[in-house]
Write an enzyme that holds these catalytic residues in place. Structure first.
Site, PDB file in Angstrom:
ATOM      1  N   ARG A   1     -18.986  -9.853   4.105  1.00 24.11           N
ATOM      2  CA  ARG A   1     -18.344  -9.912   5.432  1.00 24.11           C
ATOM      3  C   ARG A   1     -17.016 -10.662   5.439  1.00 24.11           C
ATOM      4  NH1 ARG A   1     -23.776 -10.766   7.040  1.00 24.11           N
ATOM      5  NH2 ARG A   1     -24.677  -8.768   7.671  1.00 24.11           N
TER       6      ARG A   1
ATOM      7  N   LYS B   1      -2.856  -4.990   6.790  1.00 29.46           N
ATOM      8  CA  LYS B   1      -3.510  -3.678   6.885  1.00 29.46           C
ATOM      9  C   LYS B   1      -4.088  -3.349   5.514  1.00 29.46           C
ATOM     10  CE  LYS B   1      -1.068  -1.163  10.511  1.00 29.46           C
ATOM     11  NZ  LYS B   1      -0.183  -0.013  10.798  1.00 29.46           N
TER      12      LYS B   1
ATOM     13  N   GLU C   1      10.907   2.423   2.403  1.00 31.36           N
ATOM     14  CA  GLU C   1      10.346   1.437   3.342  1.00 31.36           C
ATOM     15  C   GLU C   1      11.361   0.322   3.627  1.00 31.36           C
ATOM     16  OE1 GLU C   1       7.557   2.086   4.911  1.00 31.36           O
ATOM     17  OE2 GLU C   1       6.005   2.860   3.548  1.00 31.36           O
TER      18      GLU C   1
ATOM     19  N   LYS D   1       9.402  -7.472   9.133  1.00 35.45           N
ATOM     20  CA  LYS D   1       7.982  -7.129   9.267  1.00 35.45           C
ATOM     21  C   LYS D   1       7.202  -8.325   9.840  1.00 35.45           C
ATOM     22  CE  LYS D   1       3.981  -4.870   7.567  1.00 35.45           C
ATOM     23  NZ  LYS D   1       3.345  -3.929   6.670  1.00 35.45           N
TER      24      LYS D   1
ATOM     25  N   GLU E   1      -1.610  -3.865  16.068  1.00 35.26           N
ATOM     26  CA  GLU E   1      -0.956  -2.626  16.491  1.00 35.26           C
ATOM     27  C   GLU E   1      -1.426  -2.126  17.848  1.00 35.26           C
ATOM     28  OE1 GLU E   1       0.195   0.034  13.242  1.00 35.26           O
ATOM     29  OE2 GLU E   1      -0.052   1.707  14.604  1.00 35.26           O
TER      30      GLU E   1
ATOM     31  N   ARG F   1       3.876  -2.884  16.887  1.00 38.00           N
ATOM     32  CA  ARG F   1       3.756  -2.702  15.428  1.00 38.00           C
ATOM     33  C   ARG F   1       3.876  -1.236  15.008  1.00 38.00           C
ATOM     34  NH1 ARG F   1      -0.262  -5.664  11.065  1.00 38.00           N
ATOM     35  NH2 ARG F   1       0.417  -4.415   9.301  1.00 38.00           N
TER      36      ARG F   1
ATOM     37  N   ASN G   1       5.826   2.377  11.626  1.00 39.04           N
ATOM     38  CA  ASN G   1       5.406   3.677  11.096  1.00 39.04           C
ATOM     39  C   ASN G   1       6.498   4.729  11.235  1.00 39.04           C
ATOM     40  OD1 ASN G   1       2.762   2.986  10.262  1.00 39.04           O
ATOM     41  ND2 ASN G   1       2.167   2.926  12.409  1.00 39.04           N
TER      42      ASN G   1
ATOM     43  N   HIS H   1       6.412   7.932   9.232  1.00 37.27           N
ATOM     44  CA  HIS H   1       5.073   8.076   8.654  1.00 37.27           C
ATOM     45  C   HIS H   1       4.286   9.238   9.250  1.00 37.27           C
ATOM     46  CE1 HIS H   1       6.164   4.199   7.060  1.00 37.27           C
ATOM     47  NE2 HIS H   1       5.000   4.048   6.436  1.00 37.27           N
TER      48      HIS H   1
ATOM     49  N   HIS I   1       2.897  11.273   6.462  1.00 35.47           N
ATOM     50  CA  HIS I   1       1.472  11.376   6.127  1.00 35.47           C
ATOM     51  C   HIS I   1       1.032  12.833   6.052  1.00 35.47           C
ATOM     52  CE1 HIS I   1       0.297   7.013   7.493  1.00 35.47           C
ATOM     53  NE2 HIS I   1       0.907   7.045   6.342  1.00 35.47           N
TER      54      HIS I   1
ATOM     55  N   HIS J   1       4.124   8.151  -1.627  1.00 38.88           N
ATOM     56  CA  HIS J   1       4.119   7.727  -0.225  1.00 38.88           C
ATOM     57  C   HIS J   1       5.557   7.484   0.269  1.00 38.88           C
ATOM     58  CE1 HIS J   1       2.854   5.713   3.451  1.00 38.88           C
ATOM     59  NE2 HIS J   1       3.622   4.690   3.126  1.00 38.88           N
TER      60      HIS J   1
HETATM   61  P1  NAD Z   1       1.212   2.462  -6.078  1.00 40.81           P
HETATM   62  O1  NAD Z   1       0.383   1.310  -5.783  1.00 40.81           O
HETATM   63  O2  NAD Z   1       0.539   3.753  -6.424  1.00 40.81           O
HETATM   64  O3  NAD Z   1       2.212   2.082  -7.259  1.00 40.81           O
HETATM   65  C1  NAD Z   1       3.105   3.049  -7.733  1.00 40.81           C
HETATM   66  C2  NAD Z   1       2.998   3.239  -9.264  1.00 40.81           C
HETATM   67  O4  NAD Z   1       3.674   2.176  -9.906  1.00 40.81           O
HETATM   68  C3  NAD Z   1       1.585   3.233  -9.799  1.00 40.81           C
HETATM   69  O5  NAD Z   1       1.487   4.157 -10.842  1.00 40.81           O
HETATM   70  C4  NAD Z   1       1.442   1.806 -10.307  1.00 40.81           C
HETATM   71  O6  NAD Z   1       0.468   1.696 -11.329  1.00 40.81           O
HETATM   72  C5  NAD Z   1       2.810   1.563 -10.849  1.00 40.81           C
HETATM   73  N1  NAD Z   1       3.239   0.176 -10.906  1.00 40.81           N
HETATM   74  C6  NAD Z   1       2.996  -0.793 -10.001  1.00 40.81           C
HETATM   75  N2  NAD Z   1       3.679  -1.897 -10.321  1.00 40.81           N
HETATM   76  C7  NAD Z   1       4.334  -1.632 -11.468  1.00 40.81           C
HETATM   77  C8  NAD Z   1       5.217  -2.367 -12.284  1.00 40.81           C
HETATM   78  N3  NAD Z   1       5.607  -3.587 -11.962  1.00 40.81           N
HETATM   79  N4  NAD Z   1       5.695  -1.783 -13.410  1.00 40.81           N
HETATM   80  C9  NAD Z   1       5.352  -0.509 -13.722  1.00 40.81           C
HETATM   81  N5  NAD Z   1       4.546   0.249 -12.975  1.00 40.81           N
HETATM   82  C10 NAD Z   1       4.055  -0.315 -11.853  1.00 40.81           C
HETATM   83  O7  NAD Z   1       2.206   2.812  -4.881  1.00 40.81           O
HETATM   84  P2  NAD Z   1       3.081   1.909  -3.883  1.00 40.81           P
HETATM   85  O8  NAD Z   1       4.265   2.722  -3.592  1.00 40.81           O
HETATM   86  O9  NAD Z   1       3.226   0.538  -4.369  1.00 40.81           O
HETATM   87  O10 NAD Z   1       2.148   1.832  -2.580  1.00 40.81           O
HETATM   88  C11 NAD Z   1       1.824   2.990  -1.860  1.00 40.81           C
HETATM   89  C12 NAD Z   1       0.570   2.716  -1.090  1.00 40.81           C
HETATM   90  O11 NAD Z   1       0.804   1.666  -0.153  1.00 40.81           O
HETATM   91  C13 NAD Z   1       0.088   3.914  -0.284  1.00 40.81           C
HETATM   92  O12 NAD Z   1      -1.289   4.072  -0.481  1.00 40.81           O
HETATM   93  C14 NAD Z   1       0.375   3.511   1.154  1.00 40.81           C
HETATM   94  O13 NAD Z   1      -0.509   4.082   2.060  1.00 40.81           O
HETATM   95  C15 NAD Z   1       0.237   2.026   1.097  1.00 40.81           C
HETATM   96  N6  NAD Z   1       0.961   1.310   2.142  1.00 40.81           N
HETATM   97  C16 NAD Z   1       0.268   0.382   2.852  1.00 40.81           C
HETATM   98  C17 NAD Z   1       0.904  -0.359   3.818  1.00 40.81           C
HETATM   99  C18 NAD Z   1       0.165  -1.451   4.533  1.00 40.81           C
HETATM  100  O14 NAD Z   1       0.698  -1.991   5.515  1.00 40.81           O
HETATM  101  N7  NAD Z   1      -1.009  -1.827   4.092  1.00 40.81           N
HETATM  102  C19 NAD Z   1       2.264  -0.144   4.082  1.00 40.81           C
HETATM  103  C20 NAD Z   1       2.941   0.809   3.350  1.00 40.81           C
HETATM  104  C21 NAD Z   1       2.269   1.535   2.361  1.00 40.81           C
HETATM  105  N1  GLY Z   2       3.267  -0.284   7.252  1.00 42.45           N
HETATM  106  C1  GLY Z   2       3.058  -0.317   8.647  1.00 42.45           C
HETATM  107  C2  GLY Z   2       2.371  -1.538   9.122  1.00 42.45           C
HETATM  108  O1  GLY Z   2       2.083  -2.419   8.365  1.00 42.45           O
HETATM  109  O2  GLY Z   2       2.090  -1.640  10.287  1.00 42.45           O
END
Ligand code: NAD
Ligand code: GLY
Length: 369
Positions: A125, A147, A189, A231, A241, A245, A249, A252, A256, A269
């Site tokens: 939890r 998030k 982003e 942010k 949100e 907030r 997006n 997005h 998406h 993404h």
């Molecule tokens: P990712 O986590 O898939 O990383 C991209 C690639 O880079 C992967 O292959 C990873 O293994 C590689 N990688 C990571 N760090 C590295 C490094 N230092 N050197 C070499 N390779 C490296 O993708 P991302 O773009 O980081 O994140 C996308 C995700 O984030 C999506 O799932 C999206 O929905 C999510 N997201 C979440 C929020 C939130 O607020 N929680 C906001 C925006 C995006």
């Molecule tokens: N990436 C959008 C949010 O964190 O609200």
């Protein structure tokens, strides 16, 4: 990449407040890991790409502070952001006898961060966690704001929880090993913060895009800091949100649909968000909210960042219909009405619906095979 002095941005959420540390070489400095709660064990969750690069040094550093430091490398990729992979974290926690005083550490991009955060939100939890983002995208967005979650085959990030980290540590040196395509995806982003909140930042991005693409550490430090400041300012006002907030997006809703419609992992993404921002700006223009010159400016900046600005065809017979179908699943939808983040004049955003016919026009104008 030269060194740059570290900087901090605070996110003000009462008892859930925390700092985001930004700089070079932070993963080698014990000071950034001071003041964390006492933990019976630490589980560093990474993936099979990032773990070989950075896990050993982090494990050694945390080993000086915690008696038991475990590691787990998940399969890499958006296609693995699901229940099966999440369960690998719970398997490791339970197999190693972890308890409520276990600290999770997410070492990786947004996929690792979102899944580790969700595991931390739900294991026993709720246990504390730290974000160590290693992609540009995760440093400027996903590691901040709490998030967490996973994808469902029917929709992106559909299952999750709000769970704030204790701390975010952005070591800019980790960006040295990031593939160029991933750097560009992160820039989407970064760019988004300009049109929704800060026109000066958009000017700065136009002047410094080449430095960012060349990974100049001063430029990266500024981009990460300013993005995190914006942010943090938004999240502090609307953590869950309820309203404001949603502007984060921007791009997005269309994005998406592209990610889900193309199959997770085919468009990154950030690539989908980049193209989605251009589509959302076009929609804003058709609604009379912003002029064509601003849309052209945003499109040019997105293109310079190495991002696609033309959407893919998701369905050969009714492409716009397929986009609309996927966008109705968006979490901002209200009783089936799709809500878009629109540009309401430079550096101001609003969230509202739009007539399907207008949305179809935008999709038809922005997509090609
Ligand atoms: P990712 O986590 O898939 O990383 C991209 C690639 O880079 C992967 O292959 C990873 O293994 C590689 N990688 C990571 N760090 C590295 C490094 N230092 N050197 C070499 N390779 C490296 O993708 P991302 O773009 O980081 O994140 C996308 C995700 O984030 C999506 O799932 C999206 O929905 C999510 N997201 C979440 C929020 C939130 O607020 N929680 C906001 C925006 C995006
Ligand atoms: N990436 C959008 C949010 O964190 O609200």
């Amino acid at each position: 990449m030269s060194k740059s002095p570290s900087q901090s941005v605070s996110i003000d959420l009462a008892e859930r407040s925390y700092d985001i540390h930004i700089g070079s070489g932070l993963l080698q400095q014990e000071s950034f890991f001071e003041g964390l709660p006492r933990a019976t064990s630490v589980l560093i969750v990474s993936n099979e790409t990032v773990a070989p690069l950075y896990c050993a040094q982090l494990q050694a550093l945390l080993g000086k502070k915690f008696a038991k430091v475990l590691t787990l490398a998940l399969p890499d990729g958006e296609a693995h952001k699901n229940w099966q992979t999440l369960n690998l974290i719970f398997d490791a926690l339970l197999q190693h006898g972890c308890d409520r005083k276990t600290l999770l550490v997410a070492l990786g991009g947004g996929v690792v961060g979102d899944m580790t955060g969700f595991a931390a939100a739900s294991f026993m939890r709720g246990v504390p966690f730290v974000q160590i983002p290693t992609t540009l995208l995760s440093q400027v967005d996903s590691s901040v704001g709490g998030k967490t979650g996973i994808n469902h085959p029917l929709g992106k990030n559909m299952i999750g929880a709000f769970h704030q980290p204790l701390r975010v540590i952005c070591d800019l040196d980790t960006l040295k090993t990031l593939p160029q395509r991933e750097l560009s995806a992160g820039l989407a982003e970064v760019i988004k913060y300009g049109p929704i909140a800060d026109l000066q930042f958009m000017d700065w991005l136009e002047q410094n895009m080449d430095h960012l693409l060349a990974r100049d550490v001063e430029a990266l430090a500024h981009a990460v800091r300013r993005s995190c400041e914006i942010k943090a300012w938004v999240v502090a006002q609307d953590e869950r949100e309820g309203g404001l907030r949603a502007i984060l997006n921007f791009g997005h809703t269309f994005g998406h649909a592209i990610e889900a419609g193309m199959g997770y992992g085919n468009w990154l993404h950030g690539e989908a968000v980049g193209c989605g921002m251009v589509m959302a700006a076009q929609l804003s223009q058709r609604l009379g909210l912003v002029d064509a010159a601003f849309v052209a400016r945003l499109q040019a900046l997105t293109l310079r960042a190495g991002l696609p600005v033309v959407g893919p065809i998701l369905n050969g017979t009714d492409n716009a219909g397929r986009y609309l179908e996927l966008m109705r699943l968006d979490k901002k939808s209200d009783a089936g009405e799709i809500k878009f983040v629109l540009i309401d004049g430079p550096s101001k955003a609003r969230v509202q619906g739009a007539p399907d016919a207008l949305v179809r026009e935008v999709i038809d104008a922005c997509c090609q095979a």
